[in-house]
Design an enzyme around this catalytic site. Structure first.
Site, PDB file in Angstrom:
ATOM      1  N   GLU B 294       0.944  -1.332   0.052  1.00 12.32           N
ATOM      2  CA  GLU B 294      -0.055  -0.065   0.203  1.00 12.32           C
ATOM      3  C   GLU B 294       0.724   1.152  -0.045  1.00 12.32           C
ATOM      4  OE1 GLU B 294      -2.687  -0.672   3.389  1.00 12.32           O
ATOM      5  OE2 GLU B 294      -3.996  -1.781   2.211  1.00 12.32           O
ATOM      6  N   ASP B 373      -8.526  -8.688   4.457  1.00  6.77           N
ATOM      7  CA  ASP B 373      -8.223  -7.600   5.347  1.00  6.77           C
ATOM      8  C   ASP B 373      -9.210  -7.674   6.224  1.00  6.77           C
ATOM      9  OD1 ASP B 373      -6.851  -5.426   6.385  1.00  6.77           O
ATOM     10  OD2 ASP B 373      -7.771  -3.869   4.795  1.00  6.77           O
ATOM     11  N   GLU B 401     -12.346  -2.165  12.510  1.00 10.87           N
ATOM     12  CA  GLU B 401     -12.361  -1.282  11.085  1.00 10.87           C
ATOM     13  C   GLU B 401     -13.614  -1.676  10.190  1.00 10.87           C
ATOM     14  OE1 GLU B 401      -8.832  -1.583   8.927  1.00 10.87           O
ATOM     15  OE2 GLU B 401      -9.756  -0.238   7.138  1.00 10.87           O
TER      16      GLU B 401
END
Lengths: 683, 683
Positions: B294, B373, B401
């Site tokens: 990323e 993820d 998240e």
């Protein structure tokens, strides 16, 4: 009495845009007399001086008009006829002050301005004409802006907003006026900006965002001096400053317990605050207000109407000749997407039509050109034409929020021209351009970018906003041609006709090209949430923003008919109400705005809706690629840096266009299951 | 020789979480002897002192173990048996140092710690037992953490990141460590945090975000003192500090021209930099690295492998006993969504399995528990179990998240427990918990919120991360029960059993409830882009992030079979490769992760995919509403402020659950056209 002085032309390192030195060659190589006194005449004198210094002409200034012109050897006389120069006194725009008459006879061209602004417009008219101003005789013709106000709204924040940044929806760098909470102080750049604006016909600028945050609220009171400095810098080119204010100002600035427009203390506060504004800026234009909209405060909190709200400010401005521009962009932005009876497109009409006749004379209702929000294709707002006793200003968006964000070429003059030429009533009823008695307002696309607008070709939108405000009926392609001639001065390049043809080719059809590769058939809003760049077919589909397309496996579009839908079509006068009511008569380009139809519905063009989607998206990319290739071929015919900047943006446009094509085509293929009739790749 | 001193218990105004005074009643009302010397024994002594002061017991400290215990009137002896207290010397975690033995005989409970950490764990074990520690005789049992490292990764930025803020994916206010570019300096709060962590079994903290931005890079060098201050504050509770570093450090900090892991100057730079770290922090734990991921820099830039990269840092750490935690989260985040052959789920396996055996002993490969993820439902990563010669740490995400962002209740212990109990091989092969020789790492959900975790019930996730790291095979409901007993001390309320039952009811099933109302059947990632809160079925469908579901009018899901898909299923050992390969054997909850199936596909549960989607979404909202009602009924059985905070969040959870339900159901109804068999409203 001292001789009147020329005002130096403001200097900047930024791109000269549509005022390169070369554009002044014809004028600057003549013998020119400037007659008159006052600030704007000083400005005209300075322009003529600079041009003559560059190109070998001679400039003479006289305080009073020369009554024996033919005894003297002048090729051009620029003469102030009116007694007022136009920068002092009352603040209200008077179109008469802006008129000028041009005549050419016996080898001399004479421009007489009714006021200082008129003289300035006459000067730039001569610049536009170039050598043609000095050719054959011309009978006297008086030119007068059709709309008294041609305003730019800058959505510039003083303090950097945590989400929206320094300029909300700005794609041209930082703000020309503000930086990190303070005035930038680069007033030379502001003066140069005013000059560019004057040369395209803009005469008003609102210097801060309609979303008035905490810092910006103070511009009205303790920070008015910063606005005054901008007003001083813009005044020599005939531009009046305006200010966006928060309706809650009496609360947040005045310490009052209310902002109720009918409360006497509130009215007194606004009157006093406004008097102080005029003490600082005698020709202050007025206020721009976004109230009860997307979180901004407004009169609804007190159970008052928007006429009550607008009139409060109008009354405060009236003694000074100022105007309030009250935005009609009022809708429920916390809508439940499950509720199909609420229609955001209806909102402005529903809110404001009942108030027709209730607004003061110096209150202008500022209406976005379409009913939703500056999509590449919307019908003309039914509000325009529905309030005959209210002054309407039409708002367009030069900043390309939904039209490629100055990374894609999208010349908007053709779109704006369609809007301005639309006749909301039957037969030979007035056009939108004629109905816009309150003026034309454009959300500015300019910033501190060296090219002013990020994409050099986006300058054409800024230019067109002024020119179409002055002449709403102008041919948009002619406006683009004007911009091309001034900006690129093709005659100075090795192949003028190829350059002209290339620029026309990449500009004229660019809006249609953009429309083709984005949301289809007027359905709009298939953009990525938040920043609004790039495709997201469902990005706003389940949101509170009232921007839906209702695509399912069978069809797509919003039923806004009276018979079975939200009734929005019924907000139009005839013949439009009937025309829009039925898919059979609704124009193809607006079909999905007004109707939910099956994918197999056959358009007037003869193709089905889904095949039209595929076809236009492949075409749009092909057109963008062709435009990029044309641009490539123009290297060597213009300044290399400008060519390179545009070339770089074309690569992004092409990448973006392909992304749009594949996203939208895949979305509808996955929904409909209908293969492309031509077997092209869909993912 | 001076008598050993008790270390005062750190004080904070924050919520006591699972260490309220009441939790110490049983211990604090006894006669307690603490034997031993050293920092951690001082800490234990301080805890006992404070408890006895509160509840009337007596605390005695002796420097050496008392060999005549039965002559003295102690109810509890806490005795350091080992010679080392455990805070000095080498940095590597030694599980032996953390062992303790508890025995109860002849009316006395004796806890003997092999080291200082063991003694501390023994103390908190007694706290957890409460009165049961002082009841019937208990034969000697030695407790030892199953995993030597139980680490929290704090995704805390030093400087506020313009997009991600102070804490990336933080839902609990600001950072405990950093604020606006500087160390906060509130070390009492850090000490109190360390105490809470020790009490649940955490023994390592990485103090900054794995995305290492410019400011944070300097923690390694000129700002190491700030890390040392945190290490000092955490050390008395046996917590070792770790640091996230940028692989580009030799470039951005060292001024070298390369960060090539095989370059001698680079290796020398890291060795020297690491020596300086250990000079400041003798028991420094090691580095955490996100490389080539990323946008973070990594060895690929130099054509080197991730083993080369990890070994570079491992070699620098080895002389000091430190460890590098090298994240396996490496994938192409600029993927073309049109390309269905690339599968992000495959990436970690494809990158790292060929490197098995190439890593140093003090290099740990830190692997997210699932292949994508931290979605609410993923299969266990095939990387775990596929590198037998590599130390693997399993990474879970305590910060919610993708599981409701601490606005929704989602107790993750049951999910983590499923992961830790999974056997990647056949039959009685080792579990993930057994394979995780490098430890369990949890992304922290704590911040400067008064309740530490924003949502008070999210404390249970922080607690469980420690406890499951120490005992991966523990019953997750028993872990939640422990947390309930400690945190709410039900026996002090008017209706202990109703409180216990209510808390169990809202916690135990909360993950399944969350799973029901969000993305269905393992397909994942139907979240709003960027912030990841709330539904957006197509939010990542046409994105570069490699997170697709490929829903069309006929079906949905990702074909990851070997036969016809991306081949991901083949990364598993048997029996999983075969089981996942076919929709006929793939578990329902992972069906859409592994297969693209028609909406009419019948699940093992007997319902069709689309009807399952509708059913679970209605059920999920009903379950959330029921939990909210249970919570309401618990008012009066706990601290009012805590009850109110949770009650407020339940309203948002319920609103959010309804939004998920309606969005997902409408999305699939519009795609499939299949009506709900029970006729419930779908929009």
């Amino acid at each position: 009495m001292t001789a009147p002085a020329a005002r130096p032309v403001p200097r900047t390192d930024a791109d000269p845009a549509w005022l390169p030195p070369e554009a002044f060659r014809a004028l600057g190589s003549r013998r020119v007399l400037v007659c008159g006194t006052g600030d704007l005449t000083d400005t005209v004198h300075g322009e003529v001086d600079a041009a003559c210094a560059e190109f070998g002409g001679t400039a003479v200034r006289a305080a009073v008009a020369d009554h024996r012109p033919y005894d003297r050897p002048y090729d051009l006389v620029l003469r102030l006829d009116g007694t007022a120069d136009g920068t002092a006194g009352g603040a209200e725009h008077r179109a008469d002050d802006e008129a000028f008459t041009l005549v050419r006879e016996r080898g001399r061209t004479t421009v007489s301005g009714a006021g200082g602004r008129g003289l300035l417009h006459g000067l730039f008219h001569v610049v536009r004409l170039g050598e043609a101003a000095f050719g054959a005789d011309r009978p006297p013709v008086t030119h007068r802006p059709a709309l008294a106000t041609r305003m730019l709204n800058h959505w510039d924040n003083v303090a950097v907003h945590p989400v929206m940044g320094q300029v909300e929806r700005g794609y041209a760098g930082g703000s020309l006026f503000w930086r990190d909470g303070r005035a930038r102080g680069d007033l030379d750049r502001v003066r140069a900006y005013g000059r560019l604006l004057a040369a395209c016909g803009i005469n008003a600028v609102c210097v801060n965002n309609v979303n008035v945050h905490t810092t910006e609220a103070h511009l009205l009171t303790d920070r008015i001096g910063e606005v005054a400095a901008l007003a001083d810098a813009l005044r020599p080119y005939g531009i009046r400053a305006h200010l966006s204010v928060t309706f809650a100002a009496p609360l947040v600035l005045g310490g009052l317990g209310t902002a109720d427009p009918l409360d006497a203390s509130v009215r007194a506060w606004w009157a006093a605050a406004t008097a102080r504004v005029y003490a600082a800026i005698p020709d202050f234009g007025g206020y721009v207000v976004k109230a009860d909209s997307e979180g901004q405060p407004g009169p609804f909190a007190y159970g008052r109407s928007h006429a009550d709200g607008a009139n409060l400010l109008a009354d405060a401005l009236a003694p000074h000749g100022g105007t309030v521009y009250w935005r009609a962009f009022v809708y429920n932005h916390r809508q439940d997407w499950r509720d199909r009876t609420t229609d955001r497109a209806r909102a402005a009409y529903d809110h404001f039509v009942p108030l027709d006749g209730a607004f003061r004379d110096n209150a202008v209702l500022q209406v976005k050109h379409g009913p939703v929000d500056f999509q590449p294709r919307e019908p003309v707002s039914p509000v325009i034409g529905a309030l005959p006793r209210t002054r309407i200003a039409v708002e367009v968006q030069a900043t390309q929020e939904y039209t490629g964000q100055q990374r894609h070429v999208c010349a908007l003059a053709p779109m704006w021209s369609e809007v301005l030429g639309f006749r909301p009533g039957a037969g030979a009823s007035p056009t939108v351009g004629e109905l816009a008695r309150g003026g034309l307002v454009a959300v500015s696309n300019a910033g501190d970018d060296p090219y002013w607008t990020g994409h050099p070709l986006a300058q054409a939108n800024l230019y067109a906003a002024g020119r179409l405000g002055a002449r709403p009926g102008a041919d948009p392609h002619a406006v683009l041609d004007e911009w091309i001639e001034l900006t690129f001065t093709p005659d100075t390049c090795p192949d003028p006709e190829r350059l002209r043809a290339g620029l026309r080719a990449v500009l004229r059809g660019s809006w249609r090209t953009y429309e083709k590769y984005t949301a289809p058939l007027g359905v709009g809003f298939m953009v990525q949430p938040g920043h609004h760049y790039g495709p997201s077919a469902d990005g706003y589909e389940y949101s509170p923003w009232g921007t839906y397309h209702f695509a399912d496996r069978d069809g797509v579009g919003v039923d806004r008919s009276r018979a079975t839908g939200t009734g929005y079509a019924g907000q139009y006068a005839e013949p439009w109400a009937t025309l829009y009511e039925s898919p059979a008569t609704c124009p193809d380009e607006l079909l999905l705005f007004f109707h939910h139809v099956p994918y197999g519905h056959v358009l007037h063009s003869g193709t089905t809706v889904v095949q039209h989607i595929y076809d236009t998206h492949f075409e749009g990319v092909a057109e963008a690629a062709a435009a990029r290739d044309i641009w490539t071929s123009l290297a060597g015919l213009m300044d290399g840096a400008r060519h390179a900047r545009v070339a770089e943006r074309y690569e992004e446009q092409l990448r973006g266009a392909r992304e749009w094509r594949d996203h939208i085509n895949s979305y509808f293929f996955r929904k409909s299951g209908v293969p492309d009739a031509r077997g092209r790749p869909i993912h």
